[in-house]
Design a protein around this motif. Structure first.
Motif, PDB file in Angstrom:
ATOM      1  N   ASN A  51       0.915  -1.310  -0.017  1.00 11.84           N
ATOM      2  CA  ASN A  51       0.076   0.103  -0.164  1.00 11.84           C
ATOM      3  C   ASN A  51       0.801   1.321  -0.109  1.00 11.84           C
ATOM      4  O   ASN A  51       0.556   2.270  -0.513  1.00 11.84           O
ATOM      5  CB  ASN A  51      -0.845   0.149   1.175  1.00 11.84           C
ATOM      6  CG  ASN A  51      -2.167  -1.071   1.038  1.00 11.84           C
ATOM      7  OD1 ASN A  51      -2.282  -1.569  -0.067  1.00 11.84           O
ATOM      8  ND2 ASN A  51      -2.590  -1.339   2.020  1.00 11.84           N
ATOM      9  N   LYS A  52       1.890   1.350   0.743  1.00 16.02           N
ATOM     10  CA  LYS A  52       2.921   2.497   0.649  1.00 16.02           C
ATOM     11  C   LYS A  52       3.430   2.676  -0.570  1.00 16.02           C
ATOM     12  O   LYS A  52       3.557   3.486  -1.166  1.00 16.02           O
ATOM     13  CB  LYS A  52       4.059   2.293   1.780  1.00 16.02           C
ATOM     14  CG  LYS A  52       5.160   3.272   1.756  1.00 16.02           C
ATOM     15  CD  LYS A  52       4.498   4.516   2.375  1.00 16.02           C
ATOM     16  CE  LYS A  52       5.810   5.294   2.261  1.00 16.02           C
ATOM     17  NZ  LYS A  52       5.623   6.609   1.709  1.00 16.02           N
ATOM     18  N   ALA A  53       3.849   1.419  -1.215  1.00 14.29           N
ATOM     19  CA  ALA A  53       4.412   1.514  -2.763  1.00 14.29           C
ATOM     20  C   ALA A  53       3.421   2.306  -3.534  1.00 14.29           C
ATOM     21  O   ALA A  53       3.631   3.036  -4.396  1.00 14.29           O
ATOM     22  CB  ALA A  53       4.943   0.306  -3.274  1.00 14.29           C
ATOM     23  N   ASP A  56       3.082   5.680  -2.939  1.00 15.26           N
ATOM     24  CA  ASP A  56       4.238   6.566  -3.492  1.00 15.26           C
ATOM     25  C   ASP A  56       3.976   6.685  -5.289  1.00 15.26           C
ATOM     26  O   ASP A  56       4.556   7.733  -5.572  1.00 15.26           O
ATOM     27  CB  ASP A  56       5.533   5.764  -3.105  1.00 15.26           C
ATOM     28  CG  ASP A  56       5.831   5.831  -1.874  1.00 15.26           C
ATOM     29  OD1 ASP A  56       5.160   6.743  -1.104  1.00 15.26           O
ATOM     30  OD2 ASP A  56       6.759   5.146  -1.464  1.00 15.26           O
ATOM     31  N   VAL A  57       3.469   5.750  -5.727  1.00 13.46           N
ATOM     32  CA  VAL A  57       3.561   5.640  -7.170  1.00 13.46           C
ATOM     33  C   VAL A  57       2.555   6.986  -7.616  1.00 13.46           C
ATOM     34  O   VAL A  57       2.669   7.722  -8.719  1.00 13.46           O
ATOM     35  CB  VAL A  57       3.275   4.303  -7.809  1.00 13.46           C
ATOM     36  CG1 VAL A  57       2.539   4.412  -9.095  1.00 13.46           C
ATOM     37  CG2 VAL A  57       4.378   3.476  -7.624  1.00 13.46           C
ATOM     38  N   GLN A  58       1.334   6.784  -6.826  1.00 13.71           N
ATOM     39  CA  GLN A  58       0.238   7.789  -7.076  1.00 13.71           C
ATOM     40  C   GLN A  58       0.780   9.022  -6.677  1.00 13.71           C
ATOM     41  O   GLN A  58       0.337   9.878  -7.929  1.00 13.71           O
ATOM     42  CB  GLN A  58      -0.969   7.463  -5.922  1.00 13.71           C
ATOM     43  CG  GLN A  58      -1.780   6.075  -6.550  1.00 13.71           C
ATOM     44  CD  GLN A  58      -2.852   5.637  -5.550  1.00 13.71           C
ATOM     45  OE1 GLN A  58      -2.695   6.152  -4.273  1.00 13.71           O
ATOM     46  NE2 GLN A  58      -4.007   5.291  -6.051  1.00 13.71           N
ATOM     47  N   GLN A  59       1.701   9.291  -5.949  1.00 15.25           N
ATOM     48  CA  GLN A  59       2.008  10.752  -5.506  1.00 15.25           C
ATOM     49  C   GLN A  59       2.944  11.097  -6.741  1.00 15.25           C
ATOM     50  O   GLN A  59       2.827  12.326  -7.182  1.00 15.25           O
ATOM     51  CB  GLN A  59       2.705  10.539  -4.240  1.00 15.25           C
ATOM     52  CG  GLN A  59       3.400  12.075  -4.046  1.00 15.25           C
ATOM     53  CD  GLN A  59       3.896  12.065  -2.577  1.00 15.25           C
ATOM     54  OE1 GLN A  59       4.151  10.974  -2.127  1.00 15.25           O
ATOM     55  NE2 GLN A  59       4.205  13.358  -2.029  1.00 15.25           N
ATOM     56  N   ALA A  63       2.447  14.108  -9.387  1.00 15.57           N
ATOM     57  CA  ALA A  63       3.325  15.162  -9.632  1.00 15.57           C
ATOM     58  C   ALA A  63       3.604  15.372 -11.112  1.00 15.57           C
ATOM     59  O   ALA A  63       3.855  16.551 -11.622  1.00 15.57           O
ATOM     60  CB  ALA A  63       4.656  15.011  -8.890  1.00 15.57           C
ATOM     61  N   ARG A  64       3.914  14.305 -11.901  1.00 17.59           N
ATOM     62  CA  ARG A  64       4.187  14.313 -13.213  1.00 17.59           C
ATOM     63  C   ARG A  64       3.101  14.814 -13.995  1.00 17.59           C
ATOM     64  O   ARG A  64       3.219  15.455 -15.047  1.00 17.59           O
ATOM     65  CB  ARG A  64       4.571  12.881 -13.823  1.00 17.59           C
ATOM     66  CG  ARG A  64       5.808  12.389 -12.857  1.00 17.59           C
ATOM     67  CD  ARG A  64       6.944  11.781 -13.529  1.00 17.59           C
ATOM     68  NE  ARG A  64       6.980  12.072 -14.935  1.00 17.59           N
ATOM     69  CZ  ARG A  64       7.785  11.258 -15.932  1.00 17.59           C
ATOM     70  NH1 ARG A  64       8.139   9.994 -15.464  1.00 17.59           N
ATOM     71  NH2 ARG A  64       7.655  11.575 -17.089  1.00 17.59           N
TER      72      ARG A  64
END
Length: 88
Positions: A51-53, A56-59, A63-64
């Motif tokens: 879930n943390k990964a 992190d990918v969503q964030q 941003a991109r």
């Protein structure tokens, strides 16, 4: 969703657990015990790491996506602005 490792990663993880116990604990751990401990970690802690990964990918993607306007966006109705600046 069950978190599973491929066979090679699972073998490496089990070997790493065995080595950790050999080098850091008073008593070594066997192959079956290492496998059971790995399965416990995957079931109990794996979802938190997963879930943390995902977060992190969503964030990172968010941003991109926000940068996309600056990278590929074009000014709309800019003909007169460009003409005033001496550009044609």
């Amino acid at each position: 969703m069950t978190i599973e490792l491929n066979k090679h990663a699972q073998q490496q993880a089990i070997a790493s657990i065995e080595r950790y116990f050999r080098e850091n604990m008073d008593e070594p751990i066997g192959n079956m015990q290492s496998g059971a401990l790995l399965n416990f970690f995957l079931a109990e802690i794996g979802p938190s790491i997963y879930n943390k990964a995902v977060a992190d990918v969503q964030q990172n993607l968010q941003a991109r996506l926000q940068e996309l306007d600056y990278e590929v966006g074009q000014e709309e109705f800019g003909y007169w602005t460009a003409k005033r600046a001496g550009k044609r």
